[in-house]
Design a protein around this motif. Sequence first.
Motif, PDB file in Angstrom:
ATOM      1  N   ARG A   1     -68.408  70.965  66.598  1.00  0.00           N
ATOM      2  CA  ARG A   1     -69.746  70.819  67.184  1.00  0.00           C
ATOM      3  C   ARG A   1     -70.507  69.678  66.502  1.00  0.00           C
ATOM      4  N   THR A   2     -70.339  69.559  65.189  1.00  0.00           N
ATOM      5  CA  THR A   2     -71.023  68.468  64.466  1.00  0.00           C
ATOM      6  C   THR A   2     -70.487  67.106  64.902  1.00  0.00           C
ATOM      7  N   LEU A   3     -69.172  66.992  65.028  1.00  0.00           N
ATOM      8  CA  LEU A   3     -68.582  65.726  65.494  1.00  0.00           C
ATOM      9  C   LEU A   3     -69.062  65.383  66.900  1.00  0.00           C
ATOM     10  N   ALA A   4     -69.181  66.412  67.752  1.00  0.00           N
ATOM     11  CA  ALA A   4     -69.683  66.161  69.118  1.00  0.00           C
ATOM     12  C   ALA A   4     -71.117  65.654  69.074  1.00  0.00           C
ATOM     13  N   SER A   5     -71.952  66.242  68.199  1.00  0.00           N
ATOM     14  CA  SER A   5     -73.346  65.797  68.069  1.00  0.00           C
ATOM     15  C   SER A   5     -73.418  64.367  67.548  1.00  0.00           C
ATOM     16  N   LEU A   6     -72.583  64.039  66.572  1.00  0.00           N
ATOM     17  CA  LEU A   6     -72.558  62.676  66.028  1.00  0.00           C
ATOM     18  C   LEU A   6     -72.145  61.668  67.096  1.00  0.00           C
ATOM     19  N   ASN A   7     -71.176  62.020  67.899  1.00  0.00           N
ATOM     20  CA  ASN A   7     -70.736  61.117  68.975  1.00  0.00           C
ATOM     21  C   ASN A   7     -71.809  60.937  70.041  1.00  0.00           C
TER      22      ASN A   7
END
Length: 547
Positions: A192-198
């Motif tokens: 979820r964090t990687l998705a938010s960063l992207n």
Amino acid sequence: MRAATHGERPNSHGDCSNVGDFRKVLAAGKRRLEGRGDRVKNRGKNYQLWGVLVSMSMALSQKYFELQRYVGWTDDDQQRVAAVREGLLAHADYLVDDFYDEIQRHPRTARVIVGGQEQITRLKVTLRQWLRQLLTGPYDRDYVLMRTNVGRRHVAIGLDQVYTNAAMSRLRIGLCQQVYAYWEGSPEDMMRTLASLNRLLDLDLAIIEDAYQTEFLSRQESLSKENFQLRAALEREQTNPEIVGESEAMQEVYRLIERTGSTDKPILIQGESGTGKELVATALHQVSRFSDKPIVVINCAALPENLLESELFGHEKGAFTGAVASKPGLFEVADGGTLFIDEIGELAGGLQAKLLRVLEDGSLRRVGSVKERHVNVRLLAATNRDLNQAVNAGTFREDLFYRINVLTILLPPLRERGADIRLLLEHFAADEWRWDESFLDVLRNYSWPGNVRQLRNAIDRAMVLAEDDTLLPENLPPEILRHSQEEAMRTAREGSNLDTVNRHHISDTFQRFEGNKARTARALGISRRTLYRLLEKYAIEYERGGV
């Protein structure tokens, strides 16, 4: 690097990641001002200024907020990015160095970095500042303006956005790898964090690309207009057209050009096809105050109505099928100069109304646009039609006719200026060609329905077909020779003996070719045996020293 927690919220005075946050900022500021009671009564102007500034910020950031909603950016995304921010910033130097190593690996991108290592160092400082602001916020008007200016600078220095995107992809991978390497929470939270960063990086890239495209199209439109003006100016300098003629009718044309050239009023040039209307328009432009700008020419008879409207007034991107980019019309291209509309009598009724409006107040709208544009153009118009008859027939607007007919220059047909034919022959044939009076007589006796244009074409044909440097009547177009022969026959019927006419014609041709029987027979269109018989019949001998 710790996982995100739900207890963290962005500060209401700083992080403004969406429209809701801006509304909270506005409400908080309003409450602070209202809570001061009597102390703010004398600060009404400050309260108004606060509202104006916040309104400006919301207006400038509206597109960014729309993008946030489009990609699904939420407060939870911001919290997740904030949770990994410090860990990512701790490795900023490595990420920035890797980014510029990738940039310099491509020759086309390295070529625009002309300041060497010193410029690279400055660029790295800028990228570190951006990375901190990207991960920290606030995502307000200043952030959007900063990233927009980056996209514009890319265009200004000639940096290909494709290579920049490739380097940004490498930076994106580096950020994700750092999150993966130091993550201490659950795999689900990491994803979820990687998705938010992207999502955050997608938003930033959208700002850059939008600015890049907007700036590129703006520069392209400006360069297109400038290139058109330069090409027109270059063609005008190279051709340097000259009006030839000394007849009384042409002297009157010269006087009108001299007297009307300095005015900004529209001028109507009337004359048959081929009389030199465009040359007169160019001469009028050269003696005007607009002479340092190009003269832009368009022929209404050469284009269909829909294309003619686009050419004159321009169009916006998507205005019609095939309009893949915005394009300025010739009125905009000629702004500050002269627009010459040839064959204005062929202009359709709808375009006549639009033209009238431009002439009245200088305003126009591109096809597919609601934006008013203003131009300052001097209009010259030309036609081979009788516009008075067109007005009476209802095919040409009466108000437009009076608007363009402030001053009129009438060009005489070539048949009314026979005295100028020798001058025109000398001008078109130049010094390296010779001719005799028989060639000139054929030209003088023809009516020239195509006027000067037809005369030039006939002379060009004679030069191409000539066997040496002498222009001969038989090298002229067939219709001109046929007319000359018919005139000769008519003269013979009116009193001249046919044998006498034939003898003179054969003798003149024989003398012109200096007694060369083969060339004389070829010019007369007869066999050499027939020529021998006719020379003997008429007792014709070559006279040395004759013409």
